[in-house]
Enzyme design. Structure first.
Site, PDB file in Angstrom:
ATOM      1  N   ARG A 200      30.449  41.175  38.313  1.00  0.00           N
ATOM      2  CA  ARG A 200      30.071  42.019  39.497  1.00  0.00           C
ATOM      3  C   ARG A 200      28.418  42.594  39.407  1.00  0.00           C
ATOM      4  NH1 ARG A 200      34.927  42.949  37.241  1.00  0.00           N
ATOM      5  NH2 ARG A 200      36.630  42.467  38.329  1.00  0.00           N
ATOM      6  N   LYS A 225      35.033  47.081  36.317  1.00  0.00           N
ATOM      7  CA  LYS A 225      35.790  47.509  37.272  1.00  0.00           C
ATOM      8  C   LYS A 225      37.180  47.877  36.957  1.00  0.00           C
ATOM      9  CE  LYS A 225      37.360  46.605  42.240  1.00  0.00           C
ATOM     10  NZ  LYS A 225      37.152  45.842  43.217  1.00  0.00           N
ATOM     11  N   HIS A 279      28.207  40.215  46.904  1.00  0.00           N
ATOM     12  CA  HIS A 279      29.436  39.988  46.220  1.00  0.00           C
ATOM     13  C   HIS A 279      29.951  38.397  46.360  1.00  0.00           C
ATOM     14  CE1 HIS A 279      32.762  41.433  43.796  1.00  0.00           C
ATOM     15  NE2 HIS A 279      33.681  40.712  44.823  1.00  0.00           N
TER      16      HIS A 279
END
Length: 327
Positions: A200, A225, A279
């Site tokens: 990410r 995350k 993303h």
């Protein structure tokens, strides 16, 4: 309420059941003792319920949000984003209502108003999730057992389908060519690592050299995350790129995550690439791993996805690439 029943020749069991409280029971040698205990127990519970109702009537949503922000939000990984959501709720007209008076219909109107403003369904969902969790905390930790969670009696906004944008032929080459022409080594590094490791944005920007082992071709992520650490293998391409960079004891990417995103948006505009987000490179990388023959567990180990449903959302295989395996 209270129930008294005989247990054996000389025992009486008293049971007290009141909605919202766990059932309690106790056995006594005489019926008189059982009745007396049940009466006292009921009175205490009802007094507690009365106090809880008074507190819920006196505490406004604004006051509850402020307490939540101070006591609960700091322990969350996304505390900065949640603080912004709390502040927004505190400015809304509903913040002046007592917790006991906020209804599902009020929140449904809020949901519709936000949608008309053009706010995305996931953003609205997160705003409502904050209120829902606040009510659960108030019920379980603040002594407001009589509260009903208004979020549970309303329809949640329907989330859109997950994005399925993959790189089109030539887009990767255009982006990397732009990076090299403009001498933007940082953005080139981010793009290559995203495509080769499926990390990410925050994971890439948060990398420090001491957690990158070029000898073993492994990267150690301590802060992800989902709150769990993981080890990410480096492909030969990613390894070769990192070997060309100057190493120190600091961060690999000395930019704020938002600045990285802005640089990527600028690169896409310069290359006339439409509809591509940073993303999406993680989507692309995950799909490429499957196309290379990695199984579900192997891909999850690399990407850090915790569920099959999430992996399916991020994985979009090209049907044409499967023809050779179909025969």
């Amino acid at each position: 309420m209270a129930q008294i029943r005989r247990r054996g020749p000389s025992q009486y069991q008293a049971r007290v059941r009141i909605k919202g409280y766990p059932e309690v029971s106790k056995t006594f040698p005489t019926r008189q003792d059982a009745v007396a205990w049940a009466s006292v127990r009921e009175r205490k519970v009802l007094q507690g319920l009365s106090q809880a109702m008074q507190l819920a009537d006196a505490l406004t949503l604004n006051e509850a949000l402020e307490r939540y922000r101070q006591e609960v939000t700091p322990s969350k990984k996304g505390h900065a984003q949640e603080t912004v959501r709390v502040r927004r709720w505190q400015k809304h007209a509903l913040a002046g209502l007592p917790l006991s008076q906020l209804r599902g219909a009020d929140l449904a109107e809020y949901r519709d108003d936000r949608a008309q403003e053009g706010v995305g369904a996931n953003t609205i969902r997160l705003e409502l999730a904050l209120i829902s969790h606040l009510y659960e905390v108030a019920r379980k930790d603040w002594g407001l057992e009589t509260l009903n969670n208004p979020v549970k009696v309303m329809r949640k906004p329907k989330l859109p389908r997950g994005r399925d944008r993959r790189l089109l032929p030539g887009e990767e080459e255009k982006l990397l060519s732009f990076c090299r022409t403009s001498a933007n080594t940082v953005l080139e590094t981010v793009i290559v690592l995203a495509l080769e490791t499926a990390m990410r944005r925050g994971e890439i920007v948060g990398l420090v050299w001491e957690n990158i082992n070029l000898d073993t071709r492994l990267v150690y992520l301590n802060d992800t995350k989902n709150g769990e650490s993981r080890v990410v293998p480096l492909s030969r391409r990613a390894h070769a790129l990192l070997n060309l960079l100057e190493r120190d004891r600091g961060r690999l990417i000395n930019l704020h995550p938002d600045n990285v995103t802005q640089a990527f948006i600028h690169a896409c505009k310069a290359c006339a690439i439409q509809g591509l987000r940073l993303h999406d490179l993680r989507h692309e990388a995950t799909s490429r791993l499957f196309e290379k023959g990695f199984n579900m567990m192997e891909v999850a180990t690399i990407t850090g996805h915790k569920s099959l449903s999430m992996l399916k959302r991020y994985t979009h295989l090209k049907p044409a690439d499967l023809l050779s395996r179909l025969g």
